[in-house]
Design a protein around this motif. Structure first.
Motif, PDB file in Angstrom:
ATOM      1  N   ARG A   1      -0.159   5.081 -13.783  1.00 37.09           N
ATOM      2  CA  ARG A   1       0.450   4.777 -12.469  1.00 37.09           C
ATOM      3  C   ARG A   1       1.782   5.504 -12.300  1.00 37.09           C
ATOM      4  O   ARG A   1       2.078   6.014 -11.226  1.00 37.09           O
TER       5      ARG A   1
ATOM      6  N   MET B   1       0.955   9.063 -11.790  1.00 37.66           N
ATOM      7  CA  MET B   1       0.335   9.184 -10.471  1.00 37.66           C
ATOM      8  C   MET B   1       1.394   9.207  -9.379  1.00 37.66           C
ATOM      9  O   MET B   1       1.337  10.034  -8.465  1.00 37.66           O
TER      10      MET B   1
ATOM     11  N   MET C   1       1.783  12.377  -6.978  1.00 36.94           N
ATOM     12  CA  MET C   1       1.482  12.212  -5.563  1.00 36.94           C
ATOM     13  C   MET C   1       2.648  12.704  -4.687  1.00 36.94           C
ATOM     14  O   MET C   1       2.426  13.228  -3.606  1.00 36.94           O
TER      15      MET C   1
ATOM     16  N   TYR D   1       2.132  16.612  -5.032  1.00 33.09           N
ATOM     17  CA  TYR D   1       0.805  17.194  -4.898  1.00 33.09           C
ATOM     18  C   TYR D   1       0.269  16.891  -3.504  1.00 33.09           C
ATOM     19  O   TYR D   1      -0.096  15.767  -3.210  1.00 33.09           O
TER      20      TYR D   1
ATOM     21  N   GLY E   1      -4.902  17.390  -3.103  1.00 31.52           N
ATOM     22  CA  GLY E   1      -3.995  16.312  -3.489  1.00 31.52           C
ATOM     23  C   GLY E   1      -4.508  14.963  -3.046  1.00 31.52           C
ATOM     24  O   GLY E   1      -4.438  13.972  -3.784  1.00 31.52           O
ATOM     25  N   GLY E   2      -5.059  14.901  -1.820  1.00 36.92           N
ATOM     26  CA  GLY E   2      -5.648  13.655  -1.319  1.00 36.92           C
ATOM     27  C   GLY E   2      -6.853  13.237  -2.131  1.00 36.92           C
ATOM     28  O   GLY E   2      -7.035  12.053  -2.442  1.00 36.92           O
TER      29      GLY E   2
ATOM     30  N   GLN F   1      -5.662  11.875  -5.392  1.00 40.84           N
ATOM     31  CA  GLN F   1      -5.114  10.525  -5.206  1.00 40.84           C
ATOM     32  C   GLN F   1      -6.245   9.503  -5.099  1.00 40.84           C
ATOM     33  O   GLN F   1      -6.175   8.428  -5.696  1.00 40.84           O
ATOM     34  N   ARG F   2      -7.308   9.821  -4.362  1.00 40.95           N
ATOM     35  CA  ARG F   2      -8.454   8.902  -4.257  1.00 40.95           C
ATOM     36  C   ARG F   2      -9.108   8.694  -5.629  1.00 40.95           C
ATOM     37  O   ARG F   2      -9.495   7.586  -5.977  1.00 40.95           O
TER      38      ARG F   2
ATOM     39  N   THR G   1      -6.925   6.405  -7.579  1.00 41.77           N
ATOM     40  CA  THR G   1      -7.001   5.063  -6.998  1.00 41.77           C
ATOM     41  C   THR G   1      -8.307   4.385  -7.428  1.00 41.77           C
ATOM     42  O   THR G   1      -8.310   3.207  -7.811  1.00 41.77           O
TER      43      THR G   1
END
Length: 115
Positions: free
Chosen positions: A40, A43, A47, A50, A55-56, A59-60, A63
């Motif tokens: 975390r 991350m 995030m 990035y 990057g999205g 992140q997913r 997550t």
């Protein structure tokens, strides 16, 4: 041919194994939580730096991973709870058995005195 266990030996062994299992699961849970916190932290740093579509997607991915780790941690916690409950039940059964045997012995003493 095996030697029979000492009186109460099987019950004591089962309780001991439950305690070992609980301790092992506690260590596993702690390690998972520590690793999750490290991810975390990383991350959060990533995030912030990035961006873009990749990057999205990253992140997913993190997550989703985090949600799976939460589920694993929850299940380990439930397993620990079940081991605790089993330990309590084993102690209760052992005590009930001991009480029954002692009561039976007292009944025999009364019977012997009447005879």
């Amino acid at each position: 041919m095996t030697t029979p266990p000492a009186p109460g030996g099987i019950q004591t062994s089962a309780q001991s194994e439950n305690e070992k299992g609980y301790t092992a699961l506690g260590m596993v849970k702690s390690g998972i939580e520590q690793s999750q916190q490290e991810v975390r932290t990383t991350m959060g740093t990533l995030m912030a730096a990035y961006g873009g579509q990749d990057g999205g997607a990253f992140q997913r991915l993190l997550t989703d991973w985090n949600a799976q780790v939460d589920l694993i941690t929850k299940n380990v916690g439930e397993m620990m709870q079940k081991l605790q409950e089993t330990g309590v039940q084993q102690r209760n059964v052992q005590q009930l058995t001991t009480d029954t045997i002692l009561t039976s012995g007292r009944s025999q003493n009364v019977f012997d005195q009447l005879a």
